[in-house]
Enzyme design. Structure first.
Site, PDB file in Angstrom:
ATOM      1  N   HIS A 252       0.827  -1.183   0.000  1.00 29.00           N
ATOM      2  CA  HIS A 252       0.000   0.000   0.000  1.00 29.00           C
ATOM      3  C   HIS A 252       0.871   1.245   0.000  1.00 29.00           C
ATOM      4  O   HIS A 252       1.920   1.234   0.618  1.00 29.00           O
ATOM      5  CB  HIS A 252      -0.931   0.011   1.211  1.00 29.00           C
ATOM      6  CG  HIS A 252      -0.201  -0.221   2.497  1.00 29.00           C
ATOM      7  ND1 HIS A 252       0.133  -1.473   2.936  1.00 29.00           N
ATOM      8  CD2 HIS A 252       0.281   0.636   3.415  1.00 29.00           C
ATOM      9  CE1 HIS A 252       0.778  -1.384   4.090  1.00 29.00           C
ATOM     10  NE2 HIS A 252       0.875  -0.115   4.398  1.00 29.00           N
ATOM     11  N   LYS A 672      -1.288  12.851   8.958  1.00 27.16           N
ATOM     12  CA  LYS A 672      -2.756  12.907   8.923  1.00 27.16           C
ATOM     13  C   LYS A 672      -3.309  13.454  10.236  1.00 27.16           C
ATOM     14  O   LYS A 672      -4.313  14.164  10.256  1.00 27.16           O
ATOM     15  CB  LYS A 672      -3.317  11.513   8.657  1.00 27.16           C
ATOM     16  CG  LYS A 672      -4.839  11.426   8.675  1.00 27.16           C
ATOM     17  CD  LYS A 672      -5.284  10.028   8.303  1.00 27.16           C
ATOM     18  CE  LYS A 672      -6.801   9.904   8.421  1.00 27.16           C
ATOM     19  NZ  LYS A 672      -7.266   9.837   9.799  1.00 27.16           N
TER      20      LYS A 672
END
Length: 1008
Positions: A252, A672
């Site tokens: 990923h 994030k």
């Protein structure tokens, strides 16, 4: 011994932006293009995208050697308006020199391949669709030439062009949109392939006399620079011989291109290489060999166009592992030993010594099949299967290598040591290799038998096969010693050396597999165990009570549980608890060298780490995996030093780690959580503190850097400078880092590219260790604290505090559709019922990358810079940018992403998709913040346009923008139709969405 100076670092940075070839990246830079299949084309360079600061400067063509650079197909068609058979070879381009134009052949390559693609599209779909492709490209090109809405004097005209582009997309049928999006996506992929090949072509020319190029970011240049700066050859050699970079392949963000398409693109590059070889021979362009390569290229591009590039089923973890390790089998197995051979040649030439045979400057590992964090599809059975399949694959590769050695080593003279093993055989090496081949064949059969019949007892005993890499390596070293002792060193240094080095780098499982799991899963297992044993609830104990009990269990000779007892009490042991305990039982079954680290995500306490040691001990793991805590949120990073200090004060824990520890730093989730600027400073300070604690405790720390492809996830397209920017005294010759998703193919998918990437990593780790770094002053540290606080508050004010944000995010981006696309085995959220806070960093960044707003990277940065620059502390901030390379690297990356962004395109997504008026207002405010951030960053850097000191990168975006702009418009239209459709399984619409995603990724260089 002298130390390298900060001035040397600055020279490296300057070289990075002025160099004619690029180091490592996700992008290419384009130059000139012409119209016909025999006309001009494209030149690409590998770095991330940078654009104009066009509020002050109009878009303009750049020139090199008198040539102007604009679009892929100007002034004619996208794929060429002359549809006769296009030559890959152009006679005028076969000459040894091209008037100083080093990119001429690249343009010829793209021109030929683009024309072939256009010809194929017209053959299959007709002239009408081809003309619509050209119409859209022309409208996007006109919009860019009119300033893309950033120049007041041409804003009205630009808006008209963009409105016409949007209207043209809206008039297309779904089927037409799919064909057109495929055309643009494939053309960008072709450009990427040609650019990647061209980089290898230029590097090949740069290494005509030396094994490796004499560049600032290559071992060839670094070793010589270090000598010039006063380092002794012995010191450089010692550092190089003992350093190690471990590249960990992860699934990923997932590679959006199918394995089938990737293999075809590799064949395209092979054809381009063969074409170069023929040109080097100065053969006439009309010869048979050239015609055959032209036809081969046409067949490959036709096959690509007619292949299904869309994954029809969500990949399994096994699929991802197979895709990820494809590069090992097809590229790295040969590329790595060849790179080490070149490195050895450089150490002999520059340092006067040969690289030790046991030196392992590059090593590969993987998470694919072992990363179960939030992925219920990765079970103990899946990990077993992946390990056995990779063991069987590795055995097959080594069997092939042994067969080659058996063919080559017909020498009759050998050492007494080898003679004692083989007796009076006439060809002792062949006799010994025959034994090794038989054992390796048995190893392959054993792995395949267990893979095909996991519940049956194998007819082959594990003692009869190679299960330990050291046993295999010992046999190879016996041959090597014998050859050296009998004056056959030249044979020993041949292919045998390559095989020995591959054993060190890949082991007997092709890659060493890490295991990763969330900390709360271990807590659940411990809580279930203590309750089952009548000891109370582990979860309700305080930290000191937990640690005291864990210490007792670590030294206790008695296991807590009988193996398998959890299956007898389903009323006590939940399915997730059983899965956790079965995972540790699976670990205990594996042979040494199969598994690497056990990574604990969401790690917040010392007991989170200690519990994994106890669970391994209780499962009967003979040699426990090293436990690597992953500190990923801002709070986790800030608390990491106290956590590790507590563990290092515990004698039982210190006795279990043998003086070494690995710590993983999470870049994606911290960014994030707190924004890019606050996260980067927290990562820097945390590594400093942890390194100091490790030194004090006598523990050798290795930091594992969990970085993604995008800047928002910790990535940096300039690998060399990124490594040099790390906190001093934290790498120390040991660098472990993730290579994720599409970056695996971009960095290692091609033979020359893979060697170049390994060269950059090796050079950077060497230079970092011997360079005297600029260390932040107390004043700079205070300033970073101020910047972090301001930027974090501004970031969270929007992300967490603005009630309009979630509706805006989910309507203005493809986030909701992401989970339904078959581009990854792992769910998009850790908690399926959670909101944005539970969304993984990958789809979070992915969504903003697709809309070209790139919000996570810059949000909060502009406000922090603006406030400080307008205060009395402004000169301090400017001093930091000028004098502190680590800080400058962070700012430059933000500047690059701002240039890569396009607020006008993001506004189009709002217009097409956002219906809530309050959410629309937020979109306007965010785009205003983007412009203010541009102003603040430009003020700090002193630039007039974003990244103005890298004109090669500016050319890139100038050329690629029109193609990506069209794909963005098509994607916004597709999202609008998809959300309004009654049939959410409409095949054409779903294919259209994924194709536009692939196209934007190919144009921008990454997914998320």
């Amino acid at each position: 011994m002298l130390r390298s100076s900060a001035a040397a670092y600055r020279r490296m940075a300057n070289a990075a932006v002025s160099s004619s070839t690029c180091s490592s990246s996700t992008m290419g830079v384009c130059t000139k293009s012409m119209s016909s299949r025999a006309g001009g084309s494209l030149s690409l360079r590998a770095q991330d995208v940078v654009a104009f600061r066009s509020s002050n400067t109009a878009l303009r063509a750049f020139s090199t050697g008198g040539n102007s650079y604009s679009s892929f197909a100007e002034p004619g068609s996208l794929f060429g308006d002359q549809l006769q058979d296009p030559p890959v070879f152009v006679e005028s381009l076969s000459a040894p020199t091209m008037g100083g134009d080093k990119d001429a052949q690249l343009r010829a390559d793209v021109r030929a391949m683009g024309s072939l693609l256009g010809h194929i599209i017209q053959d299959h779909h007709g002239k009408e669709i081809f003309e619509k492709i050209e119409e859209l490209r022309a409208l996007a090109k006109n919009w860019r030439e009119a300033g893309a809405g950033r120049q007041p004097e041409t804003a009205a005209q630009a808006d008209e062009y963009f409105q016409n582009l949007s209207s043209a997309c809206g008039k297309l049928s779904n089927d037409e949109m799919l064909i057109i999006s495929r055309a643009f996506a494939h053309f960008l992929a072709i450009a990427n392939s040609a650019e990647a090949h061209h980089r290898a072509r230029l590097l090949k020319k740069a290494t005509t006399f030396e094994a490796l190029p004499e560049r600032y970011d290559s071992c060839g240049g670094v070793m010589k620079s270090l000598l010039e700066e006063g380092h002794s050859a012995d010191a450089i050699f010692e550092a190089l011989s003992t350093q190690q970079t471990e590249l960990v392949l992860t699934a990923h963000p997932t590679e959006v291109n199918r394995r089938t398409i990737l293999e075809k693109q590799r064949r395209v590059q092979t054809i381009l290489t063969q074409a170069d070889d023929l040109r080097d021979k100065n053969q006439p362009p009309t010869g048979f060999a050239q015609r055959e390569l032209d036809r081969a290229m046409e067949r490959e591009i036709a096959s690509i166009w007619q292949s299904d590039e869309v994954s029809r089923a969500k990949p399994t973890p096994q699929n991802e592992a197979a895709r990820g390790t494809l590069v090992v089998e097809t590229v790295l197995w040969e590329a790595l030993p060849n790179f080490l051979r070149k490195l050895n040649a450089m150490t002999q030439s520059v340092l006067g010594k040969s690289l030790p045979l046991d030196a392992t400057p590059i090593k590969f590992s993987s998470w694919m099949g072992g990363d179960r964090d939030g992925n219920p599809n990765v079970t103990p059975e899946v990990t077993r299967e992946v390990l056995l399949k990779q063991r069987a694959q590795a055995a097959g590769l080594f069997l092939r290598d042994l067969s080659r050695l058996h063919s080559e080593l017909s020498i009759m003279n050998c050492s007494e040591e080898l003679r004692a093993v083989v007796g009076d055989e006439k060809e002792p090496y062949r006799a010994f290799l025959a034994q090794m081949m038989a054992k390796m064949k048995l190893t392959k059969d054993w792995a395949e038998e267990r893979l095909n019949n996991p519940v049956l007892t194998s007819r082959i005993e594990a003692t009869d096969v190679y299960t330990d890499r050291q046993d295999f390596k010992d046999d190879l070293m016996l041959i090597h010693r014998s050859l050296c002792e009998t004056e056959n060193t030249i044979e020993a240094d041949g292919f045998l050396t390559d095989v020995i080095r591959n054993v060190s780098a890949f082991g007997l499982t092709m890659v060493t597999l890490d295991v990763r799991q969330e900390s709360n899963r271990h807590e659940e297992a411990m809580d279930t165990i203590t309750r089952f044993l009548g000891l109370g609830s582990y979860s309700q104990w305080d930290e000191e009570t937990r640690l005291k009990w864990l210490e007792q269990q670590l030294v206790s000779p008695r296991p807590l549980l009988r193996p398998g007892i959890w299956n007898e009490h389903p009323e006590v042991f939940s399915p997730t608890c059983v899965d956790t305990l079965e995972t540790f039982a699976m670990i205990a079954e594996q042979h040494e060298g199969s598994l690497g680290a056990y990574v604990i995500s969401q790690c917040t306490s010392a007991s989170d780490i200690f519990s994994v040691l106890v669970l391994q001990k209780d499962a009967g793991v003979k040699k426990p995996l090293r436990v690597a805590p992953l500190f990923e949120t801002l709070d986790d990073l800030n608390g990491a030093a106290d956590t590790m200090k507590k563990l290092f004060s515990m004698p039982s824990y210190m006795g279990a780690i043998n003086g070494k520890h690995e710590i993983m730093i999470g870049y994606s989730d911290s960014a994030k959580d707190a924004g890019r600027l606050a996260a980067s400073w927290a990562q820097y300070e945390t590594q400093e503190k942890l390194a100091a604690i490790g030194r004090e405790a006598g523990v050798e720390l290795t930091f594992f850097h969990g970085k993604g492809g995008t800047v928002g996830r910790g990535g940096n397209p300039q690998t060399f400078l990124a490594i040099m920017a790390h906190a001093p005294d934290t790498i120390n010759g040991r660098f472990r880092v993730t290579e994720q998703g599409e970056m695996i193919n971009q960095n290692f998918g091609y033979y020359d590219r893979a060697q170049r990437t390994m060269d950059i990593y090796t050079a950077a780790v060497l230079a970092e260790k011997l360079t005297e770094h600029v260390r932040p002053t107390d004043e700079w540290r205070n300033m970073m604290k101020t910047l972090s606080d301001i930027s974090c508050e501004a970031y969270r004010r929007v992300i967490r505090g603005d009630e309009r944000f979630v509706p805006y995010f989910r309507s203005a981006t493809p986030e909701l559709e992401f989970a339904n696309l078959n581009i990854g085995s792992r769910p998009a959220k850790r908690n399926p019922k959670g909101g944005v806070e539970s969304l993984r960093a990958i789809p979070w960044n992915f969504s903003w990358t697709q809309t070209r707003l790139n919000l996570p990277t810059w949000l909060g940065v502009g406000e922090a810079f603006e406030k400080v620059l307008s205060s009395n502390d402004g000169p301090v901030l400017r001093e930091m940018y000028q004098q502190w390379p680590s800080f400058r690297t962070t700012v430059d990356m933000v500047e690059m992403v701002l240039a890569k962004s396009e607020p006008k395109v993001a506004a189009h997504y709002d217009k097409m998709l956002v219906t809530d008026e309050l959410a629309k207002e937020l979109g306007v405010e965010l785009r205003e913040l983007h412009l203010k951030t541009e102003d603040a960053v430009l003020d700090l850097s002193g630039h007039d346009i974003l990244s103005e000191n890298n004109k090669i990168l500016l050319r890139l975006l100038q050329v690629r923008n029109p193609y990506v702009d069209v794909l963005n418009c098509l994607q916004a239209e597709a999202l609008k139709r998809f959300r309004g459709a009654e049939d959410k399984e409409d095949k054409v619409l779903k294919d259209l969405l994924l194709t536009t995603i692939t196209g934007v990724a190919n144009g921008m260089g990454n997914t998320g």
